[in-house]
Design an enzyme around this catalytic site. Structure first.
Site, PDB file in Angstrom:
ATOM      1  N   GLU A  34     -18.373 110.021 -14.508  1.00 18.19           N
ATOM      2  CA  GLU A  34     -17.376 110.304 -15.524  1.00 18.19           C
ATOM      3  C   GLU A  34     -17.135 108.992 -16.273  1.00 18.19           C
ATOM      4  O   GLU A  34     -16.861 107.975 -15.630  1.00 18.19           O
ATOM      5  CB  GLU A  34     -16.086 110.786 -14.845  1.00 18.19           C
ATOM      6  CG  GLU A  34     -15.082 111.284 -15.829  1.00 18.19           C
ATOM      7  CD  GLU A  34     -13.803 111.798 -15.169  1.00 18.19           C
ATOM      8  OE1 GLU A  34     -13.773 111.991 -13.937  1.00 18.19           O
ATOM      9  OE2 GLU A  34     -12.836 112.009 -15.928  1.00 18.19           O
ATOM     10  N   ARG A 261     -19.030 109.013   1.168  1.00 14.98           N
ATOM     11  CA  ARG A 261     -18.937 107.973   0.154  1.00 14.98           C
ATOM     12  C   ARG A 261     -18.913 106.603   0.818  1.00 14.98           C
ATOM     13  O   ARG A 261     -18.577 106.475   1.991  1.00 14.98           O
ATOM     14  CB  ARG A 261     -17.701 108.175  -0.720  1.00 14.98           C
ATOM     15  CG  ARG A 261     -16.363 107.987  -0.014  1.00 14.98           C
ATOM     16  CD  ARG A 261     -15.216 107.958  -1.010  1.00 14.98           C
ATOM     17  NE  ARG A 261     -15.327 109.024  -2.012  1.00 14.98           N
ATOM     18  CZ  ARG A 261     -15.345 108.804  -3.323  1.00 14.98           C
ATOM     19  NH1 ARG A 261     -15.248 107.590  -3.804  1.00 14.98           N
ATOM     20  NH2 ARG A 261     -15.435 109.804  -4.157  1.00 14.98           N
ATOM     21  N   LYS A 271     -11.472 103.829  -8.882  1.00 19.56           N
ATOM     22  CA  LYS A 271     -11.514 103.387 -10.288  1.00 19.56           C
ATOM     23  C   LYS A 271     -10.110 103.133 -10.812  1.00 19.56           C
ATOM     24  O   LYS A 271      -9.891 102.214 -11.588  1.00 19.56           O
ATOM     25  CB  LYS A 271     -12.126 104.484 -11.149  1.00 19.56           C
ATOM     26  CG  LYS A 271     -13.627 104.538 -11.132  1.00 19.56           C
ATOM     27  CD  LYS A 271     -14.071 105.468 -12.253  1.00 19.56           C
ATOM     28  CE  LYS A 271     -15.269 106.273 -11.853  1.00 19.56           C
ATOM     29  NZ  LYS A 271     -15.545 107.382 -12.742  1.00 19.56           N
TER      30      LYS A 271
HETATM   31  P1  ATP Z   1     -13.212 109.853 -10.341  1.00 19.95           P
HETATM   32  O1  ATP Z   1     -12.018 109.836  -9.486  1.00 19.95           O
HETATM   33  O2  ATP Z   1     -12.990 109.257 -11.677  1.00 19.95           O
HETATM   34  O3  ATP Z   1     -13.970 111.152 -10.351  1.00 19.95           O
HETATM   35  P2  ATP Z   1     -15.493 108.864  -8.941  1.00 19.95           P
HETATM   36  O4  ATP Z   1     -15.538 107.578  -8.187  1.00 19.95           O
HETATM   37  O5  ATP Z   1     -15.743 110.142  -8.259  1.00 19.95           O
HETATM   38  O6  ATP Z   1     -14.105 108.799  -9.636  1.00 19.95           O
HETATM   39  P3  ATP Z   1     -17.531 109.602 -10.828  1.00 19.95           P
HETATM   40  O7  ATP Z   1     -17.825 108.963 -12.119  1.00 19.95           O
HETATM   41  O8  ATP Z   1     -17.095 111.011 -10.822  1.00 19.95           O
HETATM   42  O9  ATP Z   1     -16.454 108.690 -10.151  1.00 19.95           O
HETATM   43  O10 ATP Z   1     -18.746 109.402  -9.835  1.00 19.95           O
HETATM   44  C1  ATP Z   1     -20.068 109.570 -10.198  1.00 19.95           C
HETATM   45  C2  ATP Z   1     -20.893 109.811  -8.978  1.00 19.95           C
HETATM   46  O11 ATP Z   1     -20.778 108.715  -8.084  1.00 19.95           O
HETATM   47  C3  ATP Z   1     -20.449 111.032  -8.229  1.00 19.95           C
HETATM   48  O12 ATP Z   1     -21.576 111.792  -7.890  1.00 19.95           O
HETATM   49  C4  ATP Z   1     -19.758 110.510  -7.022  1.00 19.95           C
HETATM   50  O13 ATP Z   1     -19.933 111.362  -5.949  1.00 19.95           O
HETATM   51  C5  ATP Z   1     -20.454 109.170  -6.797  1.00 19.95           C
HETATM   52  N1  ATP Z   1     -19.551 108.223  -6.154  1.00 19.95           N
HETATM   53  C6  ATP Z   1     -18.352 107.814  -6.582  1.00 19.95           C
HETATM   54  N2  ATP Z   1     -17.778 106.970  -5.711  1.00 19.95           N
HETATM   55  C7  ATP Z   1     -18.642 106.820  -4.687  1.00 19.95           C
HETATM   56  C8  ATP Z   1     -18.634 106.072  -3.452  1.00 19.95           C
HETATM   57  N3  ATP Z   1     -17.621 105.295  -3.104  1.00 19.95           N
HETATM   58  N4  ATP Z   1     -19.713 106.177  -2.661  1.00 19.95           N
HETATM   59  C9  ATP Z   1     -20.757 106.945  -3.003  1.00 19.95           C
HETATM   60  N5  ATP Z   1     -20.824 107.674  -4.127  1.00 19.95           N
HETATM   61  C10 ATP Z   1     -19.791 107.623  -4.965  1.00 19.95           C
HETATM   62 MG    MG Z   2     -15.719 112.151  -9.645  1.00 24.10          MG
END
Ligand code: ATP
Ligand code: MG
Length: 568
Positions: A34, A261, A271
Site C-alpha cells: 500500500e 511477519r 508504518k
Molecule cells: P498497512 O498497515 O499499511 O497495511 P503493511 O505493513 O501491511 O501495513 P503493506 O503495504 O500492506 O503494509 O504490505 C505489503 C506486503 O508486505 C504485504 O503483503 C504484507 O503482508 C507484507 N508485509 C508487511 N509487513 C511485513 C512484515 N513485518 N513481515 C513480512 N511481510 C510483511
Molecule cells: Mg497491509
C-alpha cells in the site's frame, strides 16, 4: 546472488503439491504494497519471498500497488517503493499494476454480487455496523437492510457511485452470515463512500472497494497463483475464497497462503509508528540509518545481497516470532567480509610521539587490503611517522585487570609495524590525556609477575600529520528495549543510537573517496561513505554499517551460537 542452499519450507511444499496436482501450470506471485509509507525490512522479507519463489519456479512476480485507500496514499511512496524493490535486486519487468487499474472491473463485479443476491446496500452508520457485528463470543445481528431487493440495492449502489450520498451514510455489504464464528464473514463491507482525491484516479470515484474484496479480485484478474500474505489474514481467507466463488471466477483461482511477519528486535515495523518517529523529528527522515526502512538500510551501507541473505536465513514460519537483530548483523558481516578492503582509521584520536624516531621520519610499509588473500585485493602503503594517532580507548593511565593495551611502561603492537612502548603522558587541567610519549621497540613483549610471556594486543594507528580528517557516525540500536511497544518513546528509545565522531582520522591512502565506498576499519567494523553527505566536503562522512563482533550475543543467543548448537 547468495549461494546458500534454499531450505524447503511449507510454502514451497504447497507449491510443489499444486504443480504436481496440475492445479496450476506455473507460478505467479505478487508483491502488493500500500503506497502509504516507506518499505521496511519486513516488506523486504515479503519481497524476497515472492520474487524468490517466482524465480526458483521459473514464474514471475507482479508489483501491484494496493491503492484502494486514497486518504493515506502518496506518489512519493509509489516512487520509493519501486526504487527499494529494484535495489533489493528484483524486477517486475513490465508488470507494474495498481489496484486502481481495476476500479471499473471491481465495480462491475460488485454489481454482479448484488444481482446474485450476495451483496446489499446497507444504511447503517459505521458505528451501528460495529454494534451489530457482535463479538467473538456473541453472534452479530442482521442489518435491517439485509432483506433489500437486488433492484433497490443496485439502484442505491449506482447512486452511491454518482456521489448522491454523504460519506458514512451507506455501504455495500456482502450477504454472508451474521452468526458466523468468523467475524470477517459477518456481512463485511465491500464498498464505502469516500470523497477523497485519489493519486491516480483523481475525483472520478467517490466509492472505494475494501481491501478484502479488492485484493482477491485483483489477484484473480492478474492470474496470480499463490497470494502470499502475513498471518493476520488467515481468518480472511474464507472471505477471499468466498468472493471468487460467488463471482464464479474461472479456475484456477489464486490460493492464499499465510506466513509469519517479520518482527525484528530493537526496532519496529509498524508504518504508522515509523511515520510518527519521522514526523516528531526523533530521527532525521525516512532514510535515517537507524530506521528499519529499506531506504535507511541502504543509506547505512547494507548491501542488497546481505538483506537477501538475511531473509533466506530467517526463513518462513507459520507462527509469529521475534528475530534477534544479530541475524541481520551477522548476514551483513558474512556478506561484506570477502569483498571489503581493510584499512585503518582512528575514531577518537590521541597523539603519540615516538621519541626514538627522528623528526621527518617516514617509513613506508606495504600492507595488503585483505590479509587472508593478499593477491586478490592488492595492497597499499602505510606511512609510519614520528607522531601518530591511536585510539583514545587503547590507552589507560592505570590499566584495569585484563587491559592488554597501552599504559605507562607497557607495550602494544602497532598493526603492520613494530612494538610501541609508552614512556610517559601529558594531560590537560581536567585530567584528559593530551599526549603520549612513546618509543618504538623491536623487543618482544615482557613477562608478567608469574613469569608468563605477555603478548601485547595489536592496535590500529594512523600517521598524525599525513592522516585525513573524517566524520564517522556510529549507529546503534534505535531502541534500548528488545520489543518496543512504541507507546513510551522517551523511555524506550536508545539515547545513544547515534554517536558522532567528528575528529576521526583516516590512513593517508583513503583519498578520492566516493559515496557508497565501503571499508572495514580494522578492529572497528564495516563503514560506508554516506551517500547523502558524500565525500565531497572538507571531511568525508562515514556511516558504521555494523561492528565487527556482536557485543551483545556472547551469551550464546545469536545466529553463531544457534549454528554452533546445531553442530555446524
Ligand atoms: P498497512 O498497515 O499499511 O497495511 P503493511 O505493513 O501491511 O501495513 P503493506 O503495504 O500492506 O503494509 O504490505 C505489503 C506486503 O508486505 C504485504 O503483503 C504484507 O503482508 C507484507 N508485509 C508487511 N509487513 C511485513 C512484515 N513485518 N513481515 C513480512 N511481510 C510483511
Ligand atoms: Mg497491509
Amino acid at each position: 546472488m547468495d549461494t546458500e542452499e534454499r531450505p524447503k519450507n511449507f510454502i514451497r511444499t504447497f507449491i510443489d503439491e499444486d504443480l504436481a496436482s496440475g492445479r496450476y501450470k506455473g507460478v505467479a506471485t505478487r508483491f502488493p504494497p500500500e503506497p502509504n509509507g516507506y518499505l521496511h525490512i519486513g516488506h523486504a522479507k515479503s519481497i524476497c519471498l515472492n520474487f524468490g519463489l517466482a524465480r526458483d519456479y521459473g514464474g514471475h512476480t507482479n508489483l501491484r500497488f494496493d491503492d484502494t485507500n486514497p486518504a493515506k496514499e502518496d506518489v512519493e511512496y509509489v516512487d520509493s517503493i519501486q526504487e527499494d524493490v529494484r535495489w533489493l535486486g528484483f524486477s517486475w519487468d513490465d508488470r507494474l499494476y495498481y489496484a486502481s487499474d481495476y476500479f471499473e472491473r471491481l465495480y462491475e463485479c460488485a454489481e454482479r454480487l448484488i444481482l446474485s443476491g450476495d451483496a446489499f446496500v446497507c444504511d447503517l452508520s459505521p458505528e451501528e455496523m460495529r454494534a451489530y457485528r457482535g463479538t467473538l463470543t456473541e453472534p452479530g445481528k442482521d442489518s435491517p437492510y439485509r432483506g433489500r431487493s437486488a433492484q433497490e440495492s443496485l439502484d442505491l449502489f449506482r447512486r452511491m457511485r454518482a456521489g448522491e450520498f454523504p460519506e458514512g451514510s451507506r455501504s455495500l455489504r456482502a450477504r454472508i452470515d451474521m452468526a458466523s464464528p468468523n467475524i470477517n464473514m459477518r456481512d463485511p463491507a465491500v464498498y464505502r463512500i469516500k470523497k477523497a482525491e485519489h493519486h491516480r484516479t483523481g475525483s472520478k470515484w467517490v466509492i472505494y472497494p475494501m481491501y478484502d474484496y479488492a485484493h482477491c479480485v485483483s489477484d484473480a484478474i492478474e492470474g496470480i497463483t499463490h497470494s502470499i500474505c502475513t498471518l493476520e489474514f488467515e481468518d480472511h481467507r474464507p472471505l477471499y475464497d468466498w468472493f471468487l466463488e460467488k463471482l464464479a471466477w474461472p479456475q484456477p483461482r489464486p490460493r492464499q497462503i499465510e506466513f509469519a511477519r517479520l518482527n525484528l528486535e530493537y526496532t519496529m515495523m509498524s508504518k504508522r509508528r515509523l511515520l510518527q518517529l519521522v514526523k516528531d523529528g526523533r530521527v532525521e527522515g525516512w532514510d535515517d540509518p537507524r530506521l528499519p526502512t529499506v531506504a535507511a538500510i541502504r543509506r547505512r551501507g547494507f548491501t542488497p545481497s546481505s538483506i537477501r541473505l538475511f531473509c533466506e536465513r530467517i526463513g518462513v514460519a507459520k507462527k509469529d516470532s521475534w528475530i534477534e537483530i544479530d541475524w541481520l548483523e551477522k548476514a551483513a558481516r558474512d556478506d561484506l567480509n570477502p569483498s571489503v578492503r581493510r584499512v585503518m582509521a582512528v575514531l577518537d584520536p590521541v597523539r603519540a610521539v615516538i621519541e626514538n624516531l627522528p623528526e621527518g621520519y617516514e617509513e613506508r610499509i606495504p600492507a595488503p587490503y585483505f590479509p587472508d588473500e593478499p593477491e586478490r585485493m592488492g595492497s597499499r602503503e602505510l606511512i609510519l611517522t614520528r607522531e601518530i594517532f591511536i585510539e583514545r580507548e587503547d590507552f589507560m593511565i592505570e590499566p584495569v585487570k585484563g587491559f592488554l593495551r597501552l599504559s605507562p611502561g607497557r607495550e602494544v603492537r602497532l598493526r603492520w609495524a613494530a612494538y610501541l612502548k609508552c614512556v610517559g603522558y601529558e594531560t590537560d587541567s581536567a585530567g584528559n590525556v593530551t599526549l603520549l610519549r612513546c618509543e618504538l621497540t623491536q623487543e618482544p613483549a615482557g613477562v608478567d609477575a608469574k613469569g608468563k610471556t605477555v603478548r601485547p594486543n595489536i592496535i590500529h594507528w594512523v600517521p598524525a600529520g599525513l592522516s585525513l580528517p573524517a566524520t564517522v557516525r556510529l549507529y546503534d540500536r534505535l531502541f534500548k528495549v528488545p520489543r518496543p511497544s512504541g507507546e513510551d518513546l522517551d523511555s524506550e528509545l536508545n539515547p545513544e543510537s547515534l554517536v558522532v565522531r567528528a575528529n576521526a582520522r583516516l590512513e593517508p591512502s583513503l583519498t578520492g573517496l566516493s559515496p557508497w565506498d565501503r571499508f572495514q576499519f580494522e578492529r572497528l567494523g564495516y563503514f560506508m561513505v554516506d551517500p547523502v553527505s558524500g565525500a565531497g566536503g572538507p571531511a568525508p562522512v562515514f556511516n558504521r554499517i555494523v561492528s565487527l563482533k556482536d557485543g551483545w550475543a556472547r551469551g550464546g543467543r545469536g545466529p553463531q551460537a544457534a549454528q554452533a548448537r546445531k553442530g555446524r
